[in-house]
Design a protein around this motif. Structure first.
Motif, PDB file in Angstrom:
ATOM      1  N   SER A 146       1.035  -1.399  -0.331  1.00  0.00           N
ATOM      2  CA  SER A 146       0.398   0.033  -0.400  1.00  0.00           C
ATOM      3  C   SER A 146       0.471   0.974   0.398  1.00  0.00           C
ATOM      4  O   SER A 146      -0.052   2.418   0.132  1.00  0.00           O
ATOM      5  CB  SER A 146      -1.150   0.018   1.305  1.00  0.00           C
ATOM      6  OG  SER A 146      -1.121  -1.172   1.276  1.00  0.00           O
ATOM      7  N   ASP A 147       2.187   1.395   0.062  1.00  0.00           N
ATOM      8  CA  ASP A 147       2.665   2.468   0.231  1.00  0.00           C
ATOM      9  C   ASP A 147       2.432   3.738  -0.539  1.00  0.00           C
ATOM     10  O   ASP A 147       2.719   2.564  -2.396  1.00  0.00           O
ATOM     11  CB  ASP A 147       4.736   1.481  -0.234  1.00  0.00           C
ATOM     12  CG  ASP A 147       5.721   2.672   0.174  1.00  0.00           C
ATOM     13  OD1 ASP A 147       6.491   2.414   1.795  1.00  0.00           O
ATOM     14  OD2 ASP A 147       5.836   3.733  -0.262  1.00  0.00           O
ATOM     15  N   SER A 148       2.525   4.480  -0.004  1.00  0.00           N
ATOM     16  CA  SER A 148       1.798   5.517  -1.658  1.00  0.00           C
ATOM     17  C   SER A 148       3.343   5.622  -2.250  1.00  0.00           C
ATOM     18  O   SER A 148       3.150   6.578  -3.809  1.00  0.00           O
ATOM     19  CB  SER A 148       1.635   6.696  -0.809  1.00  0.00           C
ATOM     20  OG  SER A 148       2.837   7.467   0.315  1.00  0.00           O
ATOM     21  N   ALA A 154      -0.096  -3.606   2.979  1.00  0.00           N
ATOM     22  CA  ALA A 154       0.910  -3.302   3.929  1.00  0.00           C
ATOM     23  C   ALA A 154       1.699  -4.606   3.296  1.00  0.00           C
ATOM     24  O   ALA A 154       1.026  -5.715   3.725  1.00  0.00           O
ATOM     25  CB  ALA A 154       0.999  -2.586   5.143  1.00  0.00           C
ATOM     26  N   GLY A 155       2.524  -4.409   3.009  1.00  0.00           N
ATOM     27  CA  GLY A 155       3.991  -5.644   3.578  1.00  0.00           C
ATOM     28  C   GLY A 155       2.629  -6.433   2.317  1.00  0.00           C
ATOM     29  O   GLY A 155       3.659  -8.075   1.883  1.00  0.00           O
ATOM     30  N   ASN A 156       2.467  -6.376   0.949  1.00  0.00           N
ATOM     31  CA  ASN A 156       2.050  -7.126  -0.031  1.00  0.00           C
ATOM     32  C   ASN A 156       1.635  -8.998   1.047  1.00  0.00           C
ATOM     33  O   ASN A 156       1.974  -9.711  -0.299  1.00  0.00           O
ATOM     34  CB  ASN A 156       2.777  -7.067  -0.930  1.00  0.00           C
ATOM     35  CG  ASN A 156       4.335  -7.470  -0.995  1.00  0.00           C
ATOM     36  OD1 ASN A 156       5.486  -6.621  -0.822  1.00  0.00           O
ATOM     37  ND2 ASN A 156       5.125  -8.332  -0.969  1.00  0.00           N
ATOM     38  N   GLY A 203       7.371  -6.603  -4.324  1.00  0.00           N
ATOM     39  CA  GLY A 203       8.264  -5.884  -2.939  1.00  0.00           C
ATOM     40  C   GLY A 203       8.597  -4.033  -3.149  1.00  0.00           C
ATOM     41  O   GLY A 203       9.056  -4.028  -4.449  1.00  0.00           O
ATOM     42  N   HIS A 204       8.454  -3.753  -2.462  1.00  0.00           N
ATOM     43  CA  HIS A 204      10.039  -2.698  -2.096  1.00  0.00           C
ATOM     44  C   HIS A 204      11.041  -2.106  -1.299  1.00  0.00           C
ATOM     45  O   HIS A 204      10.191  -2.522   0.284  1.00  0.00           O
ATOM     46  CB  HIS A 204       8.690  -1.354  -2.742  1.00  0.00           C
ATOM     47  CG  HIS A 204       8.761  -0.996  -1.248  1.00  0.00           C
ATOM     48  ND1 HIS A 204       8.792  -0.120  -0.465  1.00  0.00           N
ATOM     49  CD2 HIS A 204       7.482  -0.977  -0.952  1.00  0.00           C
ATOM     50  CE1 HIS A 204       7.894  -0.002   0.865  1.00  0.00           C
ATOM     51  NE2 HIS A 204       7.457  -0.757   0.271  1.00  0.00           N
ATOM     52  N   GLU A 205      11.971  -1.083  -1.508  1.00  0.00           N
ATOM     53  CA  GLU A 205      12.873  -0.901  -0.999  1.00  0.00           C
ATOM     54  C   GLU A 205      12.080  -0.260   0.780  1.00  0.00           C
ATOM     55  O   GLU A 205      11.346  -0.276   0.406  1.00  0.00           O
ATOM     56  CB  GLU A 205      14.028  -0.157  -1.542  1.00  0.00           C
ATOM     57  CG  GLU A 205      15.199  -0.955  -2.134  1.00  0.00           C
ATOM     58  CD  GLU A 205      15.943  -0.400  -3.169  1.00  0.00           C
ATOM     59  OE1 GLU A 205      17.213  -0.252  -3.912  1.00  0.00           O
ATOM     60  OE2 GLU A 205      15.787   1.432  -3.145  1.00  0.00           O
ATOM     61  N   CYS A 228      10.231  -0.539   3.104  1.00  0.00           N
ATOM     62  CA  CYS A 228       9.140  -1.612   3.526  1.00  0.00           C
ATOM     63  C   CYS A 228       9.041  -1.370   5.431  1.00  0.00           C
ATOM     64  O   CYS A 228       8.902  -1.692   5.607  1.00  0.00           O
ATOM     65  CB  CYS A 228       8.588  -2.289   2.920  1.00  0.00           C
ATOM     66  SG  CYS A 228       7.277  -3.211   3.056  1.00  0.00           S
ATOM     67  N   GLY A 229       7.357  -0.231   5.229  1.00  0.00           N
ATOM     68  CA  GLY A 229       7.606  -0.010   6.816  1.00  0.00           C
ATOM     69  C   GLY A 229       6.929  -1.427   7.689  1.00  0.00           C
ATOM     70  O   GLY A 229       7.245  -1.784   8.930  1.00  0.00           O
ATOM     71  N   ALA A 230       6.658  -2.137   7.236  1.00  0.00           N
ATOM     72  CA  ALA A 230       5.637  -3.889   7.374  1.00  0.00           C
ATOM     73  C   ALA A 230       6.880  -4.643   7.517  1.00  0.00           C
ATOM     74  O   ALA A 230       6.962  -4.895   8.630  1.00  0.00           O
ATOM     75  CB  ALA A 230       4.795  -3.912   6.196  1.00  0.00           C
TER      76      ALA A 230
END
Ligand SMILES: [Zn+2]
Length: 235
Positions: free
Chosen positions: A81-83, A104-106, A132-134, A136-138
């Motif tokens: 969900s990261d913007s 969040a966190g896919n 995924g992405h660098e 990632c807060g989750a």
């Protein structure tokens, strides 16, 4: 000699068949787009985005009209969900092209899994990207949370715990978190094929492909990696 009524009935039947045929064809138009071609489109769009040459395709009034009768997205993206990582933007795609499932966190849960199955089974999409992405807060929360501690609520705990299963043994030493994020993506891809008979059958038949990727915040590029492990792990 045919009566006028009979001729009229045949005409109505013919028109009905034509209309139904065209609806079916349009409903499954994306089936004609192979998984490899779908991946090529995502790669090409991401290259345009990362190199500053975006085209912003299929976002005008004409496209909106085209989509009133239905959708046939060529790819499904299960992303975070990261913007900072909206799929239509980072892959330079338009309306009706990507079926997004963002959480969040896919992570994979019953609702996200059902969404993927819907897009495969009802919309004819043949490529699934777990993205995924660098940073990632989750994933960071999953690595940071000490044993027995709460992330803040029962639902947050549930989400974080599902990620912890995939990042066991990983550490917070890389600030970009690339390795744990890749492990989370791997875990979700494998879990998807274990849990969904519908999708696994189509993957095994070569009708659907599951690929994995990680988005780099600075460059805007998505690095894809091989999906063969996910398929073999499911057996
Ligand atoms: Zn994230």
């Amino acid at each position: 000699m045919e009566t006028v009524t009979l001729r009229a009935a045949r005409l109505v039947l013919t028109i009905a068949c034509l209309v139904m045929g065209s609806v079916r064809a349009s409903d499954h138009a994306s089936s004609a787009i192979s998984p490899d071609e779908a991946l090529r489109r995502l790669e090409a769009g991401n290259e345009r985005f990362a190199s500053g040459k975006t085209e912003h395709p299929a976002q005008d009034a004409h496209r909106r009209q085209e989509l009133i009768s239905g959708q046939s997205p060529f790819a499904i993206v299960l992303g975070c969900s990261d913007s900072r990582v909206p799929p239509e933007i980072v892959f330079d795609q338009g309306l009706g092209e990507i079926f997004d499932v963002r959480v969040a966190g896919n992570v994979l849960d019953p609702a996200t899994l059902a969404s993927l199955e819907y897009a495969v089974d009802h919309l004819g999409s043949r490529l699934i990207l777990i993205l995924g992405h660098e940073k990632c807060g989750a994933v960071q929360a999953a690595l940071s949370l000490s044993k027995g501690a709460s992330a803040g609520s029962p639902d947050l705990d549930s989400l974080v715990h599902s990620i912890q299963l995939n990042v066991r043994g990983d550490h917070l030493d890389d600030p970009l978190l690339r390795q744990p994020v890749r492990h989370q993506v791997d875990g979700v891809a494998q879990d998807l094929l274990k849990r969904s008979n519908l999708i696994r059958k189509k993957v095994d038949a070569g009708e659907v492909r599951v690929v994995r990727g990680i988005y780099a915040l600075s460059s805007g590029r998505v690095a894809f990696w091989d999906d063969s492990l996910a398929s073999s792990d499911s057996r």
